[in-house]
Design a protein around this motif. Sequence first.
Motif, PDB file in Angstrom:
ATOM      1  N   THR A 157       0.845  -1.196   0.000  1.00 47.13           N
ATOM      2  CA  THR A 157       0.000   0.000   0.000  1.00 47.13           C
ATOM      3  C   THR A 157       0.881   1.247   0.000  1.00 47.13           C
ATOM      4  O   THR A 157       2.096   1.168   0.211  1.00 47.13           O
ATOM      5  CB  THR A 157      -0.910   0.033   1.237  1.00 47.13           C
ATOM      6  OG1 THR A 157      -0.080   0.159   2.403  1.00 47.13           O
ATOM      7  CG2 THR A 157      -1.771  -1.219   1.335  1.00 47.13           C
ATOM      8  N   PHE A 158       0.263   2.386  -0.215  1.00 48.31           N
ATOM      9  CA  PHE A 158       1.002   3.644  -0.181  1.00 48.31           C
ATOM     10  C   PHE A 158       1.638   3.861   1.188  1.00 48.31           C
ATOM     11  O   PHE A 158       2.780   4.293   1.288  1.00 48.31           O
ATOM     12  CB  PHE A 158       0.067   4.806  -0.535  1.00 48.31           C
ATOM     13  CG  PHE A 158       0.748   6.142  -0.492  1.00 48.31           C
ATOM     14  CD1 PHE A 158       1.629   6.530  -1.491  1.00 48.31           C
ATOM     15  CD2 PHE A 158       0.520   7.016   0.562  1.00 48.31           C
ATOM     16  CE1 PHE A 158       2.256   7.757  -1.448  1.00 48.31           C
ATOM     17  CE2 PHE A 158       1.148   8.248   0.613  1.00 48.31           C
ATOM     18  CZ  PHE A 158       2.020   8.617  -0.392  1.00 48.31           C
ATOM     19  N   LYS A 159       0.908   3.536   2.257  1.00 44.56           N
ATOM     20  CA  LYS A 159       1.435   3.693   3.607  1.00 44.56           C
ATOM     21  C   LYS A 159       2.652   2.803   3.834  1.00 44.56           C
ATOM     22  O   LYS A 159       3.593   3.194   4.519  1.00 44.56           O
ATOM     23  CB  LYS A 159       0.357   3.396   4.650  1.00 44.56           C
ATOM     24  CG  LYS A 159      -0.702   4.473   4.734  1.00 44.56           C
ATOM     25  CD  LYS A 159      -1.706   4.152   5.816  1.00 44.56           C
ATOM     26  CE  LYS A 159      -2.775   5.218   5.896  1.00 44.56           C
ATOM     27  NZ  LYS A 159      -3.738   4.957   6.965  1.00 44.56           N
ATOM     28  N   ASP A 160       2.635   1.586   3.273  1.00 47.07           N
ATOM     29  CA  ASP A 160       3.794   0.690   3.381  1.00 47.07           C
ATOM     30  C   ASP A 160       5.011   1.308   2.698  1.00 47.07           C
ATOM     31  O   ASP A 160       6.131   1.252   3.216  1.00 47.07           O
ATOM     32  CB  ASP A 160       3.495  -0.671   2.746  1.00 47.07           C
ATOM     33  CG  ASP A 160       2.420  -1.444   3.486  1.00 47.07           C
ATOM     34  OD1 ASP A 160       2.216  -1.185   4.696  1.00 47.07           O
ATOM     35  OD2 ASP A 160       1.776  -2.298   2.846  1.00 47.07           O
ATOM     36  N   CYS A 161       4.802   1.901   1.537  1.00 46.99           N
ATOM     37  CA  CYS A 161       5.899   2.526   0.788  1.00 46.99           C
ATOM     38  C   CYS A 161       6.448   3.738   1.531  1.00 46.99           C
ATOM     39  O   CYS A 161       7.663   3.943   1.589  1.00 46.99           O
ATOM     40  CB  CYS A 161       5.438   2.921  -0.609  1.00 46.99           C
ATOM     41  SG  CYS A 161       5.016   1.527  -1.655  1.00 46.99           S
ATOM     42  N   VAL A 162       5.571   4.545   2.120  1.00 46.10           N
ATOM     43  CA  VAL A 162       6.008   5.726   2.869  1.00 46.10           C
ATOM     44  C   VAL A 162       6.827   5.306   4.078  1.00 46.10           C
ATOM     45  O   VAL A 162       7.881   5.879   4.355  1.00 46.10           O
ATOM     46  CB  VAL A 162       4.797   6.586   3.293  1.00 46.10           C
ATOM     47  CG1 VAL A 162       5.199   7.644   4.308  1.00 46.10           C
ATOM     48  CG2 VAL A 162       4.158   7.228   2.082  1.00 46.10           C
ATOM     49  N   ALA A 163       6.377   4.292   4.808  1.00 51.99           N
ATOM     50  CA  ALA A 163       7.106   3.816   5.989  1.00 51.99           C
ATOM     51  C   ALA A 163       8.501   3.322   5.604  1.00 51.99           C
ATOM     52  O   ALA A 163       9.473   3.582   6.316  1.00 51.99           O
ATOM     53  CB  ALA A 163       6.314   2.707   6.680  1.00 51.99           C
ATOM     54  N   ALA A 164       8.616   2.643   4.481  1.00 43.30           N
ATOM     55  CA  ALA A 164       9.928   2.170   4.023  1.00 43.30           C
ATOM     56  C   ALA A 164      10.809   3.344   3.612  1.00 43.30           C
ATOM     57  O   ALA A 164      12.023   3.343   3.858  1.00 43.30           O
ATOM     58  CB  ALA A 164       9.759   1.200   2.870  1.00 43.30           C
ATOM     59  N   ASP A 165      10.218   4.365   2.998  1.00 46.25           N
ATOM     60  CA  ASP A 165      10.984   5.526   2.551  1.00 46.25           C
ATOM     61  C   ASP A 165      11.485   6.389   3.706  1.00 46.25           C
ATOM     62  O   ASP A 165      12.498   7.078   3.575  1.00 46.25           O
ATOM     63  CB  ASP A 165      10.157   6.391   1.604  1.00 46.25           C
ATOM     64  CG  ASP A 165      10.086   5.810   0.208  1.00 46.25           C
ATOM     65  OD1 ASP A 165      10.867   4.881  -0.091  1.00 46.25           O
ATOM     66  OD2 ASP A 165       9.252   6.277  -0.581  1.00 46.25           O
ATOM     67  N   ILE A 166      10.794   6.387   4.830  1.00 43.27           N
ATOM     68  CA  ILE A 166      11.228   7.187   5.968  1.00 43.27           C
ATOM     69  C   ILE A 166      12.632   6.778   6.375  1.00 43.27           C
ATOM     70  O   ILE A 166      13.502   7.623   6.584  1.00 43.27           O
ATOM     71  CB  ILE A 166      10.230   7.061   7.146  1.00 43.27           C
ATOM     72  CG1 ILE A 166       8.967   7.839   6.819  1.00 43.27           C
ATOM     73  CG2 ILE A 166      10.844   7.560   8.450  1.00 43.27           C
ATOM     74  CD1 ILE A 166       7.842   7.653   7.805  1.00 43.27           C
ATOM     75  N   ASP A 167      12.892   5.478   6.452  1.00 43.68           N
ATOM     76  CA  ASP A 167      14.222   5.012   6.823  1.00 43.68           C
ATOM     77  C   ASP A 167      15.183   5.013   5.642  1.00 43.68           C
ATOM     78  O   ASP A 167      16.340   5.380   5.779  1.00 43.68           O
ATOM     79  CB  ASP A 167      14.145   3.603   7.418  1.00 43.68           C
ATOM     80  CG  ASP A 167      13.495   3.599   8.787  1.00 43.68           C
ATOM     81  OD1 ASP A 167      13.621   4.607   9.500  1.00 43.68           O
ATOM     82  OD2 ASP A 167      12.869   2.594   9.138  1.00 43.68           O
ATOM     83  N   ALA A 168      14.710   4.605   4.476  1.00 41.84           N
ATOM     84  CA  ALA A 168      15.599   4.450   3.329  1.00 41.84           C
ATOM     85  C   ALA A 168      16.015   5.772   2.698  1.00 41.84           C
ATOM     86  O   ALA A 168      17.080   5.856   2.099  1.00 41.84           O
ATOM     87  CB  ALA A 168      14.931   3.565   2.278  1.00 41.84           C
ATOM     88  N   ALA A 169      15.208   6.796   2.818  1.00 40.93           N
ATOM     89  CA  ALA A 169      15.528   8.060   2.145  1.00 40.93           C
ATOM     90  C   ALA A 169      15.605   9.243   3.112  1.00 40.93           C
ATOM     91  O   ALA A 169      16.614   9.931   3.182  1.00 40.93           O
ATOM     92  CB  ALA A 169      14.490   8.351   1.064  1.00 40.93           C
ATOM     93  N   PHE A 170      14.554   9.469   3.887  1.00 43.08           N
ATOM     94  CA  PHE A 170      14.484  10.662   4.719  1.00 43.08           C
ATOM     95  C   PHE A 170      15.527  10.639   5.832  1.00 43.08           C
ATOM     96  O   PHE A 170      16.196  11.635   6.082  1.00 43.08           O
ATOM     97  CB  PHE A 170      13.070  10.789   5.303  1.00 43.08           C
ATOM     98  CG  PHE A 170      12.792  12.135   5.893  1.00 43.08           C
ATOM     99  CD1 PHE A 170      12.701  13.264   5.084  1.00 43.08           C
ATOM    100  CD2 PHE A 170      12.607  12.294   7.253  1.00 43.08           C
ATOM    101  CE1 PHE A 170      12.431  14.513   5.624  1.00 43.08           C
ATOM    102  CE2 PHE A 170      12.341  13.533   7.805  1.00 43.08           C
ATOM    103  CZ  PHE A 170      12.254  14.643   6.982  1.00 43.08           C
ATOM    104  N   PHE A 171      15.693   9.516   6.522  1.00 39.59           N
ATOM    105  CA  PHE A 171      16.670   9.406   7.597  1.00 39.59           C
ATOM    106  C   PHE A 171      17.938   8.690   7.143  1.00 39.59           C
ATOM    107  O   PHE A 171      18.601   8.040   7.929  1.00 39.59           O
ATOM    108  CB  PHE A 171      16.059   8.722   8.822  1.00 39.59           C
ATOM    109  CG  PHE A 171      15.143   9.628   9.594  1.00 39.59           C
ATOM    110  CD1 PHE A 171      15.636  10.673  10.345  1.00 39.59           C
ATOM    111  CD2 PHE A 171      13.777   9.448   9.538  1.00 39.59           C
ATOM    112  CE1 PHE A 171      14.793  11.518  11.035  1.00 39.59           C
ATOM    113  CE2 PHE A 171      12.920  10.283  10.239  1.00 39.59           C
ATOM    114  CZ  PHE A 171      13.427  11.324  10.986  1.00 39.59           C
TER     115      PHE A 171
END
Length: 137
Positions: free
Chosen positions: A22-36
Amino acid sequence: MALFELKQDTGSGAAAPWAPPTFKDCVAADIDAAFFEENEHADRHTVDGKDVLIVLEDDDLREHSAHWEAGAKQNFDTGLYTAHTILYIRAEDYGPKPKIGKQLVLDKGTKSQRTYTINLCQEESGVYRMTMERTRQ
């Protein structure tokens, strides 16, 4: 003649059908992989004694009205300026959500140590967005 035998255990029941994330799953993965990501976006700082990855966004600097007296700028009641900063930190790294008015110490024990007052703290997707200010006396 086979070089090896392959035995597979397919389980006792039918496999669950694959579902796209889902979109929420992708956002949660991106928080660690890209933002932080330390090499890309986030920086390592000490926040209230904890060494963590954060993202700082310096919003603005507002100079307070003052007057000149004896060759120095005088402003005793409100300080010289107020710096507004936004800090993003993982909720799991910081701990319980801080209360409005709490003092937050950034980079304690270094020459760049700063103490901020938290004006607003919002949580979304496991990340705190803290709007803070500090007044230079």
